[in-house]
Write a protein that holds these residues in place. Structure first.
Motif, PDB file in Angstrom:
ATOM      1  N   ALA A 219     -39.240   2.411 -13.828  1.00 40.37           N
ATOM      2  CA  ALA A 219     -39.369   2.881 -15.011  1.00 40.37           C
ATOM      3  C   ALA A 219     -38.241   3.026 -15.986  1.00 40.37           C
ATOM      4  O   ALA A 219     -38.334   2.912 -16.982  1.00 40.37           O
ATOM      5  N   LEU A 220     -37.064   3.109 -15.322  1.00 40.87           N
ATOM      6  CA  LEU A 220     -35.947   3.170 -16.324  1.00 40.87           C
ATOM      7  C   LEU A 220     -35.232   1.859 -16.134  1.00 40.87           C
ATOM      8  O   LEU A 220     -34.111   1.444 -16.849  1.00 40.87           O
ATOM      9  N   ALA A 221     -35.893   0.657 -15.604  1.00 41.66           N
ATOM     10  CA  ALA A 221     -35.422  -0.634 -15.518  1.00 41.66           C
ATOM     11  C   ALA A 221     -33.849  -0.406 -15.020  1.00 41.66           C
ATOM     12  O   ALA A 221     -33.045  -1.259 -15.489  1.00 41.66           O
ATOM     13  N   ILE A 222     -33.639   0.061 -13.795  1.00 38.39           N
ATOM     14  CA  ILE A 222     -32.539   0.214 -13.255  1.00 38.39           C
ATOM     15  C   ILE A 222     -32.237  -0.750 -12.197  1.00 38.39           C
ATOM     16  O   ILE A 222     -33.097  -1.058 -11.442  1.00 38.39           O
ATOM     17  N   PRO A 223     -31.140  -1.790 -12.359  1.00 34.47           N
ATOM     18  CA  PRO A 223     -30.819  -2.773 -11.336  1.00 34.47           C
ATOM     19  C   PRO A 223     -30.586  -2.171 -10.089  1.00 34.47           C
ATOM     20  O   PRO A 223     -30.164  -1.252  -9.769  1.00 34.47           O
ATOM     21  N   ASP A 224     -31.026  -3.194  -8.971  1.00 32.40           N
ATOM     22  CA  ASP A 224     -30.824  -2.728  -7.393  1.00 32.40           C
ATOM     23  C   ASP A 224     -29.519  -2.140  -7.295  1.00 32.40           C
ATOM     24  O   ASP A 224     -29.381  -1.405  -6.088  1.00 32.40           O
ATOM     25  N   ARG A 225     -28.429  -2.727  -7.639  1.00 27.32           N
ATOM     26  CA  ARG A 225     -26.952  -2.541  -7.321  1.00 27.32           C
ATOM     27  C   ARG A 225     -26.644  -0.933  -7.775  1.00 27.32           C
ATOM     28  O   ARG A 225     -25.727  -0.567  -7.078  1.00 27.32           O
ATOM     29  N   VAL A 226     -27.490  -0.400  -8.650  1.00 22.46           N
ATOM     30  CA  VAL A 226     -27.275   1.233  -8.973  1.00 22.46           C
ATOM     31  C   VAL A 226     -27.941   2.079  -8.234  1.00 22.46           C
ATOM     32  O   VAL A 226     -29.180   1.996  -8.007  1.00 22.46           O
ATOM     33  N   PRO A 227     -27.397   2.794  -7.589  1.00 24.84           N
ATOM     34  CA  PRO A 227     -27.972   4.013  -6.488  1.00 24.84           C
ATOM     35  C   PRO A 227     -28.678   4.586  -7.459  1.00 24.84           C
ATOM     36  O   PRO A 227     -28.280   5.197  -8.684  1.00 24.84           O
ATOM     37  N   VAL A 228     -30.191   5.193  -7.101  1.00 22.56           N
ATOM     38  CA  VAL A 228     -31.224   6.071  -7.693  1.00 22.56           C
ATOM     39  C   VAL A 228     -31.389   7.087  -6.557  1.00 22.56           C
ATOM     40  O   VAL A 228     -31.563   6.708  -5.246  1.00 22.56           O
ATOM     41  N   MET A 229     -31.183   8.430  -6.739  1.00 26.19           N
ATOM     42  CA  MET A 229     -31.594   9.301  -5.739  1.00 26.19           C
ATOM     43  C   MET A 229     -32.107  10.471  -6.321  1.00 26.19           C
ATOM     44  O   MET A 229     -32.289  10.802  -7.582  1.00 26.19           O
ATOM     45  N   LEU A 230     -32.951  11.319  -5.530  1.00 28.56           N
ATOM     46  CA  LEU A 230     -33.735  12.578  -5.792  1.00 28.56           C
ATOM     47  C   LEU A 230     -32.531  13.937  -5.471  1.00 28.56           C
ATOM     48  O   LEU A 230     -31.873  13.751  -4.437  1.00 28.56           O
ATOM     49  N   GLY A 231     -32.602  14.979  -6.255  1.00 21.62           N
ATOM     50  CA  GLY A 231     -31.813  15.902  -6.134  1.00 21.62           C
ATOM     51  C   GLY A 231     -32.426  17.101  -7.059  1.00 21.62           C
ATOM     52  O   GLY A 231     -33.217  17.204  -7.683  1.00 21.62           O
ATOM     53  N   ASP A 232     -31.379  18.104  -6.478  1.00 23.16           N
ATOM     54  CA  ASP A 232     -31.714  19.538  -7.235  1.00 23.16           C
ATOM     55  C   ASP A 232     -30.350  19.690  -7.913  1.00 23.16           C
ATOM     56  O   ASP A 232     -29.342  20.218  -6.872  1.00 23.16           O
ATOM     57  N   ALA A 233     -30.118  20.023  -8.828  1.00 23.74           N
ATOM     58  CA  ALA A 233     -28.904  20.460  -9.738  1.00 23.74           C
ATOM     59  C   ALA A 233     -28.508  21.772  -9.248  1.00 23.74           C
ATOM     60  O   ALA A 233     -27.308  22.105  -9.623  1.00 23.74           O
ATOM     61  N   ARG A 234     -29.423  22.741  -9.043  1.00 21.87           N
ATOM     62  CA  ARG A 234     -29.113  23.989  -8.347  1.00 21.87           C
ATOM     63  C   ARG A 234     -28.602  23.988  -7.372  1.00 21.87           C
ATOM     64  O   ARG A 234     -27.684  25.306  -7.011  1.00 21.87           O
ATOM     65  N   ASP A 235     -28.570  23.192  -6.313  1.00 23.65           N
ATOM     66  CA  ASP A 235     -28.277  23.363  -5.138  1.00 23.65           C
ATOM     67  C   ASP A 235     -26.790  22.559  -4.871  1.00 23.65           C
ATOM     68  O   ASP A 235     -26.588  21.425  -4.939  1.00 23.65           O
ATOM     69  N   ARG A 236     -25.919  23.374  -4.203  1.00 19.06           N
ATOM     70  CA  ARG A 236     -24.673  22.935  -4.098  1.00 19.06           C
ATOM     71  C   ARG A 236     -24.540  21.553  -3.200  1.00 19.06           C
ATOM     72  O   ARG A 236     -23.668  20.642  -3.492  1.00 19.06           O
ATOM     73  N   GLU A 237     -25.154  21.489  -1.949  1.00 12.81           N
ATOM     74  CA  GLU A 237     -25.084  20.467  -1.170  1.00 12.81           C
ATOM     75  C   GLU A 237     -25.732  19.169  -1.818  1.00 12.81           C
ATOM     76  O   GLU A 237     -25.391  18.139  -1.531  1.00 12.81           O
ATOM     77  N   SER A 238     -26.868  19.283  -2.666  1.00 13.43           N
ATOM     78  CA  SER A 238     -27.547  18.389  -3.318  1.00 13.43           C
ATOM     79  C   SER A 238     -26.406  17.786  -4.292  1.00 13.43           C
ATOM     80  O   SER A 238     -26.368  16.492  -4.425  1.00 13.43           O
ATOM     81  N   SER A 239     -25.879  18.510  -5.051  1.00 16.40           N
ATOM     82  CA  SER A 239     -24.891  18.058  -6.123  1.00 16.40           C
ATOM     83  C   SER A 239     -23.682  17.232  -5.554  1.00 16.40           C
ATOM     84  O   SER A 239     -23.052  16.344  -5.983  1.00 16.40           O
TER      85      SER A 239
END
Length: 197
Positions: A157-177
């Motif tokens: 959807a964002l046309a991000i090249p394969d070389r750029v990491p994409v991940m899921l997270g939660d900005a509220r969570d210290r470990e995720s950040s």
């Protein structure tokens, strides 16, 4: 004349600063992410949204948002005696984008935060860092009421090249950040290394 041993000790006492930028569209969670990992109370420039901005700030999808960053957010993480991360969160609204050049100067890389409720607000940040060849990763801030998509769907959807990491997270969570920061630093280091022949 001072010995090299005492010189080395003096050098060790001053940590090397490492600058990281947290960017993204309006309401993606940049201030929250900086606050979740900073070892010091973060410096924020949050102001209350007013009726004056009603025709300027699009609150579609973030109707409960009451404040906004008008300059920057700042936090710090001590990695070791020799390295300290300085985190700079950018303002999200278009009228404050003129500050992004200064905030990005000297950064080793950027986390671009994405909100799937307002995916279109991410394109400007991605384009900004791509054009300046600043390493970045994309982190989807998984809001409770937001549609869920796979990493592959977000990348497409964002046309991000394969070389750029994409991940899921939660900005509220210290470990995720923290995981997002680790991923960014590794990506920035890999990007800086010369390609092997």
């Amino acid at each position: 004349m001072a010995s090299s041993i005492s010189d080395d000790r003096g050098m060790d006492s001053v940590p090397t600063p490492v600058k990281i930028v947290i960017a993204g569209g309006f309401g993606t969670g940049k201030t929250t992410m900086v606050g979740s990992v900073s070892e010091i109370p973060p410096l924020t420039t949050e102001e209350v949204l007013t009726e004056v901005g009603a025709g300027i700030d699009d609150l579609t999808g973030v109707e409960r948002k009451r404040t906004t960053t008008v300059a920057l957010d700042f936090g710090r993480i001590t990695i070791s005696r020799r390295h300290v991360l300085y985190l700079f969160g950018t303002p999200g609204q278009e009228r404050f984008w003129f500050m992004w050049n200064d905030l990005a100067r000297g950064a080793i890389g950027t986390i671009v935060l994405v909100d799937t409720r307002r995916l279109e607000t991410s394109f400007a940040a991605i384009d900004f860092f791509e054009r300046r060849a600043i390493p970045f990763i994309v982190t989807v801030n998984c809001f409770d009421n937001a549609p869920r998509y796979t990493v592959e769907e977000i990348r497409a959807a964002l046309a991000i090249p394969d070389r750029v990491p994409v991940m899921l997270g939660d900005a509220r969570d210290r470990e995720s950040s923290k995981l997002a920061l680790v991923r960014l630093v590794k990506h920035a280091m890999a990007t800086a290394l010369p390609a092997s022949v």
